[in-house]
Scaffold this motif. Structure first.
Motif, PDB file in Angstrom:
ATOM      1  N   LEU A 224      25.685  38.007  13.297  1.00 55.90           N
ATOM      2  CA  LEU A 224      27.087  37.617  13.144  1.00 55.90           C
ATOM      3  C   LEU A 224      27.365  36.244  13.757  1.00 55.90           C
ATOM      4  N   PHE A 233      34.656  40.069   6.329  1.00 56.87           N
ATOM      5  CA  PHE A 233      33.746  41.161   6.662  1.00 56.87           C
ATOM      6  C   PHE A 233      34.156  42.406   5.864  1.00 56.87           C
ATOM      7  N   ILE A 235      33.235  46.320   5.256  1.00 57.33           N
ATOM      8  CA  ILE A 235      32.486  47.428   5.858  1.00 57.33           C
ATOM      9  C   ILE A 235      32.549  48.612   4.901  1.00 57.33           C
ATOM     10  N   LEU A 284      35.525  40.497  13.904  1.00 60.66           N
ATOM     11  CA  LEU A 284      36.291  40.977  12.763  1.00 60.66           C
ATOM     12  C   LEU A 284      37.552  40.137  12.550  1.00 60.66           C
ATOM     13  N   VAL A 287      38.768  41.588   7.929  1.00 61.69           N
ATOM     14  CA  VAL A 287      37.907  42.731   7.624  1.00 61.69           C
ATOM     15  C   VAL A 287      38.564  43.612   6.580  1.00 61.69           C
TER      16      VAL A 287
END
Length: 575
Positions: A224, A233, A235, A284, A287
């Motif tokens: 990162l 980001f 997820i 983050l 995100v």
């Protein structure tokens, strides 16, 4: 393992293809901004400090003056090895004033031509043929490893490592732990000698805090760190991924603390670790959590929640039935007969590995084409089972927790959940919704939960499925969409890239239908590694076409050791 006084040394084997992708990723992130990186959680860790990595990049251009020896020393410092016979990734060779380097992250090699200590030409070449692809005015060679240490850093770190070793061994001796003290002293002195002589040692990452100059507890280097501050980001399956991130630090800490307590490592090894949760949150900036069943934390911190419920194919969530668990096997058998009769596939989930094996054996005994799947089978075997189910070689697959996230099986129209009323991780609301979703690719999808009582998880999962189903049906009626089962071709076990140059007629060998030659050879050698010579011989005969189709297929299945109709003792031995 302190209880049994057994130490199992970690044997790290590096997958060359994955390592090449990791090196290519960091290189690309440093060179440009339009990059998409797809990674598992574990791939985030195990990298050195970004600044050290950047400082080690060897840049040069046409017209610069370089002594040939100095040029070679820079390559060696970046962990490239000299091999004048074979040019492979991570190697270089020297022929007079010509130096050819095969970067560990590239498909092309670089040829540097030196004349009178001046770089005359820089060319990208094909490693196999040596054919020139293009000429370049300048080039950069990135390190062949992510963890880079300079001679200055090693020289400065050795006294600190020795100081920590003396302090820890004295502590052991004061506690009467003489064996631990001797063990730590021997291991550390050997590592120090390796670092001093060759600049590297096995397990060098355990000294990363000292080599990097970090303070105790300071955040280690990760993938990162290579991203810009404004990166986005995503997820995926966040309800599983985020708990994994949170749990990695404690798990790693517990394992290494045991090594420290018994003299296998210095205390500073504890700082070669995954990120703590609060450290991870610092990465983050933007995100997007993606999940069919997001966790409470994701819902709380998200500024916007978007539901993607309707599907382009018009397929709606499956019908969910709750059936009494008493007599569940007999009821399941009748429903499976109906599924098989119409040519569809079925998934059955149980609570334990043993119960999945027993149920699969029972179903096989009464005539079903069925296999079991769980974590004791290796990755290749599990992939083969999924493919066999899709192709129709088997009609029913019985498993535990491997039939949830990430399994996309359009042929499956029926899912049965055994003992659905046993509250716990495998039968929680999120788990039930995920399992129910396995039947959401087929227009005939139906899910049966066998339960003597409706738990809160069952009620919540069924209500959520019905809510989504109603929205999907209403959308289809409004837009005039006729639901269609997803069409998805059955892919080979190996990546298509590896099979691209294989002649298509190889897959039609007698007894090896559906398998390519490369797949069969891989299975054969894998069987040899496991000393399963019966299976290896069966696959060899298929490759040579020495048996008839049905006889050969049966022999290969016997060799696989995964037939659910075989006695339990053989299955256990195989596992």
């Amino acid at each position: 393992m302190p209880v049994s006084d057994v130490y199992i040394e970690k044997d790290a084997s590096i997958n060359e293809r994955i390592e090449k992708l990791r090196l290519a990723t960091t290189k690309t992130l440093l060179e440009r901004r339009d990059v998409i990186v797809v990674a598992s959680v574990s791939c985030i860790y195990g990298l050195g400090k970004r600044k050290t990595y950047e400082d080690a990049i060897f840049r040069f251009s046409v017209g610069e003056k370089y002594n040939r020896r100095d040029f070679i020393e820079k390559l060696v410092a970046n962990h490239y090895e000299r091999n004048d016979y074979v040019l492979e990734p991570g190697n270089f060779r020297v022929r007079g004033g010509t130096i050819e380097v095969f970067p560990a992250y590239s498909d092309l090699a670089i040829r540097i031509l030196l004349e009178d200590e001046t770089i005359e030409r820089i060319e990208e070449i094909e490693p196999l043929t040596g054919k020139r692809v293009l000429s370049k005015p300048q080039a950069a060679i990135f390190p062949a490893q992510h963890y880079i240490t300079s001679s200055e850093a090693i020289a400065g770190a050795l006294p600190k490592i020795e100081e920590e070793m003396i302090r820890q061994t004295e502590s052991f001796r004061s506690q009467g732990k003489l064996l631990e003290a001797q063990r730590l002293e021997m291991r550390t002195k050997y590592d120090m000698e390796m670092l001093a002589q060759v600049g590297y040692c096995s397990g060098i990452e355990n000294y990363s805090r000292i080599l990097d100059g970090r303070l105790p507890g300071e955040t280690p280097g990760t993938l990162l760190d290579f991203f810009p501050d404004d990166f986005l980001f995503f997820i995926d399956e966040s309800h599983i991924t985020l708990p994994q991130v949170q749990g990695m630090y404690n798990g790693d800490r517990a394992r290494k603390q045991t090594l420290v307590d018994h003299g296998f490592r210095l205390p500073s090894c504890l700082d070669n670790r995954p990120l703590k949760w609060d450290e991870f949150l610092g990465f983050l900036p933007q995100v997007c959590f993606v999940s069919a069943t997001p966790g409470n934390w994701e819902m709380e911190v998200s500024s916007n929640v978007v539901e993607l419920i309707v599907r382009p194919t018009g397929v709606v969530d499956p019908e969910v039935l709750v059936v009494p668990a008493t007599g569940q096997v007999d009821d399941l058998t009748e429903r499976l007969r109906e599924v098989v009769a119409r040519g569809d596939r079925a998934l059955v989930t149980t609570l334990t590995k043993r119960s999945s094996e027993d149920l699969a054996e029972y179903l096989a005994d009464i005539g079903f084409a069925v296999k079991y799947i769980h974590s004791e089978l290796d990755t290749f075997e599990r992939a083969e089972l999924i493919r066999d189910l899709r192709r129709g070689d088997i009609s029913v697959l019985v498993g535990v927790n491997l039939l949830r996230e990430g399994i996309d099986l359009p042929e499956v129209s029926f899912v049965a959940i055994i003992d659905a009323d046993r509250e716990g991780f495998l039968r929680s609301r999120r788990s039930l919704i995920q399992i129910i979703g396995r039947a959401a690719r087929n227009i005939s999808g139906k899910v049966v939960l066998y339960a003597d009582r409706e738990t809160g998880s069952i009620i919540s999962a069924r209500e959520e499925t019905m809510r989504r189903r109603q929205i999907q049906i209403a959308h289809n009626l409004k837009c005039g969409i006729t639901p269609q089962t997803i069409q998805k071709r059955v892919t080979a076990l190996l990546p298509e890239k590896l099979l691209a140059d294989i002649s298509p007629d190889i897959s039609t060998r007698p007894g090896g239908e559906g398998f390519t030659k490369q797949e069969l050879e891989q299975m054969m050698w894998k069987a040899v590694e496991h000393l399963d010579f019966e299976r290896a011989a069966a696959i060899r005969d298929i490759l040579h076409g020495e048996r008839g189709g049905e006889e050969c297929r049966a022999a290969m299945d016997r060799g696989k050791g995964r037939q659910t109709a075989q006695p339990k003792k053989h299955r256990r031995k195989h596992s």
